[in-house]
Design a protein around this motif. Structure first.
Motif, PDB file in Angstrom:
ATOM      1  N   MET A 161       0.820  -1.188   0.000  1.00  0.00           N
ATOM      2  CA  MET A 161       0.000   0.000   0.000  1.00  0.00           C
ATOM      3  C   MET A 161       0.865   1.254   0.000  1.00  0.00           C
ATOM      4  N   ILE A 162       1.898   1.238   0.810  1.00  0.00           N
ATOM      5  CA  ILE A 162       2.756   2.406   0.893  1.00  0.00           C
ATOM      6  C   ILE A 162       3.478   2.618  -0.427  1.00  0.00           C
ATOM      7  N   SER A 163       3.847   1.531  -1.087  1.00  0.00           N
ATOM      8  CA  SER A 163       4.522   1.679  -2.377  1.00  0.00           C
ATOM      9  C   SER A 163       3.612   2.368  -3.395  1.00  0.00           C
ATOM     10  N   LYS A 164       2.311   2.142  -3.311  1.00  0.00           N
ATOM     11  CA  LYS A 164       1.385   2.832  -4.209  1.00  0.00           C
ATOM     12  C   LYS A 164       1.388   4.327  -3.912  1.00  0.00           C
ATOM     13  N   LEU A 165       1.378   4.684  -2.636  1.00  0.00           N
ATOM     14  CA  LEU A 165       1.412   6.099  -2.265  1.00  0.00           C
ATOM     15  C   LEU A 165       2.696   6.771  -2.751  1.00  0.00           C
ATOM     16  N   GLN A 166       3.775   6.009  -2.793  1.00  0.00           N
ATOM     17  CA  GLN A 166       5.066   6.544  -3.220  1.00  0.00           C
ATOM     18  C   GLN A 166       5.246   6.544  -4.732  1.00  0.00           C
ATOM     19  N   GLY A 167       4.249   6.042  -5.452  1.00  0.00           N
ATOM     20  CA  GLY A 167       4.317   6.030  -6.910  1.00  0.00           C
ATOM     21  C   GLY A 167       5.141   4.891  -7.481  1.00  0.00           C
ATOM     22  N   GLN A 168       5.398   3.886  -6.684  1.00  0.00           N
ATOM     23  CA  GLN A 168       6.159   2.729  -7.152  1.00  0.00           C
ATOM     24  C   GLN A 168       5.240   1.735  -7.859  1.00  0.00           C
ATOM     25  N   ASN A 169       5.848   0.740  -8.474  1.00  0.00           N
ATOM     26  CA  ASN A 169       5.082  -0.300  -9.159  1.00  0.00           C
ATOM     27  C   ASN A 169       4.608  -1.326  -8.125  1.00  0.00           C
ATOM     28  N   TRP A 170       3.546  -0.975  -7.411  1.00  0.00           N
ATOM     29  CA  TRP A 170       3.059  -1.825  -6.329  1.00  0.00           C
ATOM     30  C   TRP A 170       2.542  -3.165  -6.832  1.00  0.00           C
ATOM     31  N   LYS A 171       2.042  -3.210  -8.052  1.00  0.00           N
ATOM     32  CA  LYS A 171       1.540  -4.482  -8.587  1.00  0.00           C
ATOM     33  C   LYS A 171       2.682  -5.485  -8.757  1.00  0.00           C
ATOM     34  N   GLN A 172       3.845  -5.006  -9.136  1.00  0.00           N
ATOM     35  CA  GLN A 172       5.014  -5.872  -9.283  1.00  0.00           C
ATOM     36  C   GLN A 172       5.455  -6.396  -7.911  1.00  0.00           C
ATOM     37  N   ILE A 173       5.353  -5.556  -6.896  1.00  0.00           N
ATOM     38  CA  ILE A 173       5.702  -5.975  -5.535  1.00  0.00           C
ATOM     39  C   ILE A 173       4.738  -7.061  -5.061  1.00  0.00           C
ATOM     40  N   VAL A 174       3.445  -6.874  -5.309  1.00  0.00           N
ATOM     41  CA  VAL A 174       2.442  -7.881  -4.925  1.00  0.00           C
ATOM     42  C   VAL A 174       2.725  -9.196  -5.639  1.00  0.00           C
ATOM     43  N   LYS A 175       3.037  -9.116  -6.915  1.00  0.00           N
ATOM     44  CA  LYS A 175       3.338 -10.326  -7.679  1.00  0.00           C
ATOM     45  C   LYS A 175       4.541 -11.061  -7.092  1.00  0.00           C
ATOM     46  N   ALA A 176       5.585 -10.324  -6.764  1.00  0.00           N
ATOM     47  CA  ALA A 176       6.787 -10.936  -6.190  1.00  0.00           C
ATOM     48  C   ALA A 176       6.466 -11.606  -4.857  1.00  0.00           C
ATOM     49  N   LEU A 177       5.664 -10.941  -4.038  1.00  0.00           N
ATOM     50  CA  LEU A 177       5.268 -11.526  -2.758  1.00  0.00           C
ATOM     51  C   LEU A 177       4.473 -12.814  -2.960  1.00  0.00           C
ATOM     52  N   LYS A 178       3.535 -12.776  -3.897  1.00  0.00           N
ATOM     53  CA  LYS A 178       2.738 -13.979  -4.179  1.00  0.00           C
ATOM     54  C   LYS A 178       3.613 -15.110  -4.707  1.00  0.00           C
ATOM     55  N   ASP A 179       4.585 -14.756  -5.553  1.00  0.00           N
ATOM     56  CA  ASP A 179       5.481 -15.766  -6.134  1.00  0.00           C
ATOM     57  C   ASP A 179       6.255 -16.543  -5.078  1.00  0.00           C
ATOM     58  N   VAL A 180       6.547 -15.887  -3.962  1.00  0.00           N
ATOM     59  CA  VAL A 180       7.292 -16.576  -2.903  1.00  0.00           C
ATOM     60  C   VAL A 180       6.377 -17.092  -1.789  1.00  0.00           C
ATOM     61  N   GLY A 181       5.071 -16.961  -1.986  1.00  0.00           N
ATOM     62  CA  GLY A 181       4.112 -17.488  -1.031  1.00  0.00           C
ATOM     63  C   GLY A 181       3.835 -16.600   0.169  1.00  0.00           C
ATOM     64  N   ALA A 182       4.224 -15.332   0.070  1.00  0.00           N
ATOM     65  CA  ALA A 182       3.978 -14.406   1.175  1.00  0.00           C
ATOM     66  C   ALA A 182       2.536 -13.901   1.126  1.00  0.00           C
ATOM     67  N   PRO A 183       1.963 -13.579   2.281  1.00  0.00           N
ATOM     68  CA  PRO A 183       0.594 -13.049   2.305  1.00  0.00           C
ATOM     69  C   PRO A 183       0.545 -11.651   1.685  1.00  0.00           C
ATOM     70  N   THR A 184      -0.563 -11.360   1.009  1.00  0.00           N
ATOM     71  CA  THR A 184      -0.718 -10.041   0.377  1.00  0.00           C
ATOM     72  C   THR A 184      -2.046  -9.382   0.734  1.00  0.00           C
ATOM     73  N   THR A 185      -2.813 -10.020   1.590  1.00  0.00           N
ATOM     74  CA  THR A 185      -4.079  -9.431   2.010  1.00  0.00           C
ATOM     75  C   THR A 185      -4.152  -9.403   3.535  1.00  0.00           C
ATOM     76  N   ALA A 186      -4.981  -8.515   4.029  1.00  0.00           N
ATOM     77  CA  ALA A 186      -5.194  -8.428   5.476  1.00  0.00           C
ATOM     78  C   ALA A 186      -5.779  -9.734   5.997  1.00  0.00           C
ATOM     79  N   LYS A 187      -6.693 -10.308   5.250  1.00  0.00           N
ATOM     80  CA  LYS A 187      -7.347 -11.551   5.676  1.00  0.00           C
ATOM     81  C   LYS A 187      -6.329 -12.679   5.852  1.00  0.00           C
ATOM     82  N   GLU A 188      -5.353 -12.736   4.966  1.00  0.00           N
ATOM     83  CA  GLU A 188      -4.353 -13.802   5.030  1.00  0.00           C
ATOM     84  C   GLU A 188      -3.515 -13.746   6.313  1.00  0.00           C
ATOM     85  N   ILE A 189      -3.449 -12.587   6.945  1.00  0.00           N
ATOM     86  CA  ILE A 189      -2.702 -12.492   8.205  1.00  0.00           C
ATOM     87  C   ILE A 189      -3.622 -12.263   9.397  1.00  0.00           C
TER      88      ILE A 189
END
Length: 74
Positions: free
Chosen positions: A1-29
């Motif tokens: 979320m913060i990366s979106k506020l900073q103008g970064q490619n947040w979708k790429q960050i989410v993809k990388a997190l998902k690729d390694v099996g990290a949680p990406t939603t509030a519900k998942e944690i």
């Protein structure tokens, strides 16, 4: 979320997190929407001597929920 506020490619960050099996939603944690919103609104005051983008956007609970929904965290 913060990366979106900073103008970064947040979708790429989410993809990388998902690729390694990290949680990406509030519900998942096990984080409730109201807790997430509160955390984002008080985070800027926890260490006021440190810069955070949250101060720049004057984060409110309504803005926090909107940000979380726009990034599919909620």
């Amino acid at each position: 979320m913060i990366s979106k506020l900073q103008g970064q490619n947040w979708k790429q960050i989410v993809k990388a997190l998902k690729d390694v099996g990290a949680p990406t939603t509030a519900k998942e944690i096990g984080l409730k929407p109201e807790v997430l919103a509160k955390a984002l609104t008080i985070a800027q005051s926890l260490r006021p001597e440190r810069y955070t983008i949250l101060k720049e956007v004057d984060m409110t609970e309504k803005k926090a929920i909107s940000l979380a929904k726009s990034t599919k965290v909620l």
